[in-house]
Design an enzyme around this catalytic site. Structure first.
Site, short mmCIF file in Angstrom:
data_model
loop_
_atom_site.label_atom_id
_atom_site.label_comp_id
_atom_site.label_asym_id
_atom_site.label_seq_id
_atom_site.Cartn_x
_atom_site.Cartn_y
_atom_site.Cartn_z
N SER A 1 13.83 -3.85 14.72
CA SER A 1 12.96 -2.89 14.06
C SER A 1 13.02 -1.56 13.13
O SER A 1 12.32 -2.05 12.48
CB SER A 1 11.70 -2.20 15.16
OG SER A 1 10.64 -1.98 14.08
N ALA B 1 5.33 -2.04 12.38
CA ALA B 1 5.52 -0.80 12.66
C ALA B 1 6.43 -0.48 13.39
O ALA B 1 7.50 -1.82 13.97
CB ALA B 1 4.53 -0.93 13.84
N GLU B 2 6.71 1.20 13.97
CA GLU B 2 7.98 0.85 14.41
C GLU B 2 8.67 0.59 15.52
O GLU B 2 9.98 0.03 16.12
CB GLU B 2 8.66 2.81 13.91
CG GLU B 2 8.68 3.15 13.01
CD GLU B 2 6.79 3.72 12.59
OE1 GLU B 2 6.42 2.96 12.64
OE2 GLU B 2 7.10 4.90 12.49
N ASN B 3 7.47 0.75 16.37
CA ASN B 3 7.67 0.10 17.99
C ASN B 3 8.15 -1.81 17.77
O ASN B 3 7.72 -2.36 19.16
CB ASN B 3 7.00 0.10 19.14
CG ASN B 3 5.07 -0.11 18.14
OD1 ASN B 3 5.13 -0.01 17.32
ND2 ASN B 3 4.58 -0.58 19.42
N GLY B 4 8.40 -2.46 16.65
CA GLY B 4 8.65 -3.31 16.93
C GLY B 4 7.84 -5.00 16.84
O GLY B 4 7.55 -6.00 17.38
#
Lengths: 226, 218
Positions: free
Chosen positions: B94, B52-55
């Protein structure tokens, strides 16, 4: 003895000028320094440029700062607030400027600022509306867009644990933009859930070393609420 | 013209169809909507690692209410779990994963996909009320493969597989495959090629619902 802890939100925010560029960590409701942002509202600073992934969450923090009319310009990848139209209303009424930036470009522009890199080329946004007016160049047969470093006057960070040198750890997805904004601003201010004695944080787990941090305030406000 | 009897895939069936094609060992980012459902259809024994983009790398199933960690969300801002072996990273790292070509696959929704692989999925006009792009442009430009999950046509029957996108682009020539409720199509130098269709559907009937020219894959 180095001690970056201060006793109050007001002293953490001391000296922030009108017209500043403020970098915010946080993604959705998680990892945003809401109490510090509320402190900005109280301090009365205005004409701010705010850099954040979202236009806030709920009604406190950034959503409050926006509603109070303190933000002149928002640099953002996803200017939405679930269940709120604060930003949309300001934008439609021409009361706020928006610079829309792809999320990875937003992160990399701040990382570049922290790393002393003035600009870089990326494939992201090539051939789209968001590349219009930007220099682009073909490298090895692919088109890349020139993006510039994004510096902050101030970064507001939410940490899970902090020691008096300003070494920080984060919790789970609360890390997000926080280490990135911490390295990209001249004045990095942290609110932390927990205080750690110097030497008790595992050096392998420190995600933001204290060299990036100027002030820390202990604000054990509890878990984020979606 | 003869009426053919066929049943379009629903969202769950579409997600399950996509999941069939993801091999063990791939690192995969799932967009919001139907793509998010794909994870539910990868058997737990097949190790596919979701990002997921948020790490977050190594997302597990959605947690029970009692097991929610309020600090652990995905890019759609839903609570998720972390499977053993999972890890966290900050946003620049990320997106290094995304932009550096490290993801084997990204699956996104779209408004339109063009026959050359152009994708439009972030804005429906150049002067949107308040535009929002998130990580779509990074994912579309950066992943090794971009698959699209979407309805074959709009609710009012307008084709989404087009010769040229009418909406603002997310990325040029980025899509490699499209999974719709009716068919699976590869984007090739020669245009869309149909890999399979739902039972009972003919190529002629599918073409009638598609703006771009389509042909069966070899």
């Amino acid at each position: 003895m180095i001690d970056k802890f201060v006793n109050s939100v007001a002293s953490a925010l001391a000296g922030i000028q009108d017209g500043s560029t403020i970098l915010l960590g946080g993604f959705g409701a998680v990892g945003q320094a809401n109490q510090l942002i509320e402190g900005l509202v109280e301090a009365g600073v205005r004409d701010l440029t705010v850099v954040a992934n979202n236009a806030g969450f709920g009604t406190a923090g950034l959503a409050h700062l926006l509603r109070a009319g303190r933000v002149r310009r928002l640099i953002c990848s996803f200017p939405r607030i679930p269940g709120s139209t604060v930003f949309e209303t300001l934008y439609r009424d021409g009361k706020i400027e928006l610079e829309l930036v792809p999320q990875g470009t937003l992160a990399e522009r701040m990382r570049a600022a922290g790393a002393g890199i003035p600009a870089f080329y990326t494939a992201t946004s090539a051939g789209t509306l968001l590349a219009e007016g930007k220099e682009s160049r073909e490298i090895n047969g692919r088109t890349y867009v020139l993006e510039h470093a994004l510096h902050g006057d101030v970064a507001l960070v939410e940490a899970w644990r902090a020691d008096r040198w300003g070494n920080l750890t984060y919790r789970a997805s609360g890390r997000n933009f926080n280490p990135v904004v911490a390295m990209a601003a001249r004045l990095t201010i942290v609110q932390t859930q927990h205080v750690a004695e110097l030497g008790t944080l595992d050096p392998e787990s420190i995600a933001t070393p204290g060299i990036y941090v100027n002030r820390v305030v202990h604000l054990p406000h509890g878990d984020p609420v979606l | 013209m003869t009426e053919t009897a066929y049943t379009p895939r629903n969202r769950t069936q579409l997600a399950a169809r996509i999941a069939q094609d993801i091999p063990e060992g791939w690192y995969v980012n799932l967009g919001i909507g139907i793509p998010t459902l794909v994870a539910d259809h990868v058997p737990p024994a097949r190790e596919v690692i979701f990002h997921a983009e948020n790490g977050v790398l190594g997302i597990g199933p959605a947690p029970d209410a009692a097991a929610v960690d309020p600090w652990l969300i995905n890019a759609g801002k839903q609570y998720v779990s972390l499977r053993p072996g999972g890890s966290f990273m900050h946003h620049a790292d990320s997106f290094t994963i995304i932009r550096g070509g490290h993801l084997n696959l990204c699956i996104l929704g779209a408004y339109e996909v063009a026959e050359n692989g152009d994708i439009a999925n972030w804005a429906t006009s150049a002067d949107d009320a308040a535009p929002a792009v998130g990580g779509a442009m990074d994912l579309a430009a950066g992943a090794q493969r971009l698959w699209i999950a979407m309805e074959h046509t709009t609710k009012d029957g307008r084709p989404r597989l087009v010769r040229q996108c009418s909406y603002p682009l997310t990325a040029r020539a980025a899509v490699s495959r499209v999974y719709t409720n009716l068919a699976v199509l590869d984007v090739t130098p020669g245009g869309f090629r149909v890999r399979d269709m739902v039972p009972g559907l003919t190529l002629a009937a599918l073409q009638a619902l598609t703006d771009a020219e389509i042909a069966m894959a070899d």
